[in-house]
Design a protein around this motif. Sequence first.
Motif: not given
Lengths: 147, 269
Positions: B189-202
Amino acid sequence: MPCLDLDELLVLGRDHRLAGPDVREHLGTCDTCKLDLIIMTGLSSLYLPEGSVVPQTQVPPGLNRRALARIARRRVRRADVRPADNLVAVAIGAATVLAAVFVTGTVSAPGVTSTELALLAAAGGMAAAWMQSKAGKRDVAQALELI
Amino acid sequence: MKSMRVVLKPTLQWTGVVVCAIVVFHTLAVAQPRPWSGWDWLSHVSGRAGLIIPFAAFASGIVLLRKWRQRVRLAWMAGLIAAVTAYTLSEFVSPLADYAEYASAEEAFETRPLGPRTPFGKLRQLRFVEANPPAGGSPLSSDASTPPNRVRLLLHLPLAMGVFTLLNMLLGLLSAELTRALRPPSRRNARFAIGLAGGLAYFAAGYFASHPERDWFNVSGILAAWLPVAVPLIQAAAFAGLILIRYREGFLGDPALSGTRPSPAHEGI
């Protein structure tokens, strides 16, 4: 500080307390030296002085089996997917599909309704929960292979 | 070669799943003014795949943790393959299919007077609008009246996405390292959330930097395209710093050197 040579690593492998502050700092940042030191620590147990007697220890019967069973139980406990884990996965999965349709501009296309978006989010959430459960089962099966 | 397949597989899988979801949703939910031809579908699917691959590259970065010894070589090669594939799909396949559809309908000259919107087409467009500067307030929808800065943005944005693909793979590796002590379900879940948050931030940074409503006669298109890359760079620096602090604390606090490499059984999203 440059990387450590093998002699230094072998001495440190026998006794980590011999490492000075600069060596400790280097080992804190250099993965290669750190891995070499771990290997040397294992190898140093083989470098006994010539003529010395290898100490014999009595291993209780079934120790290996009991140790593996304990490790497996711990891994199974850690791999267990709790309802809270599934809920978090549902939320992230739903957010991912909504983000994908937003990023690709589909969300602003003509005819898209909020009900359809909600259905898409629900499908994404369910897919994420299914993936989480499947991965949990795989982890448990791997842990049980130890026994 | 086998390692490369293992590293690129998650990117392909995530891209496939997300593009399928988008295409199914688009087919069911979006009102179409006319039936879609094969060129339309090719343009739609390749354009979406080219856009999703840079974000999905994060998953390949996570797999790199299992290939620790070859991580640098694999990260560069897999990142380059993913970036070039994404660039080819979004900048060549999709615009050429789109142009072919218009050409078959004999509307090409009206809707795409400067040719397909490939990088060469955009260079042609840039030369045209530099030679014939559009007046302020001209619509951005027309190729001939787009301000030169906006055309420069459209030329540089896909290149910046290529760099983002490489950085996102690095972010996947760093976040995998950062989360490897967690319980497996929480770790996923943590990796999924970090990937999503990073993509959305960019994406958010790129969206605000390249907004069509901006004054493209005065704002630099090149700067607007490359500035959002600072977001994953800052994220990578923060993750690397956190990992370094943890390693140092682990080593100094434990004489037996607790920071060993993980076993493959503990990895995977």
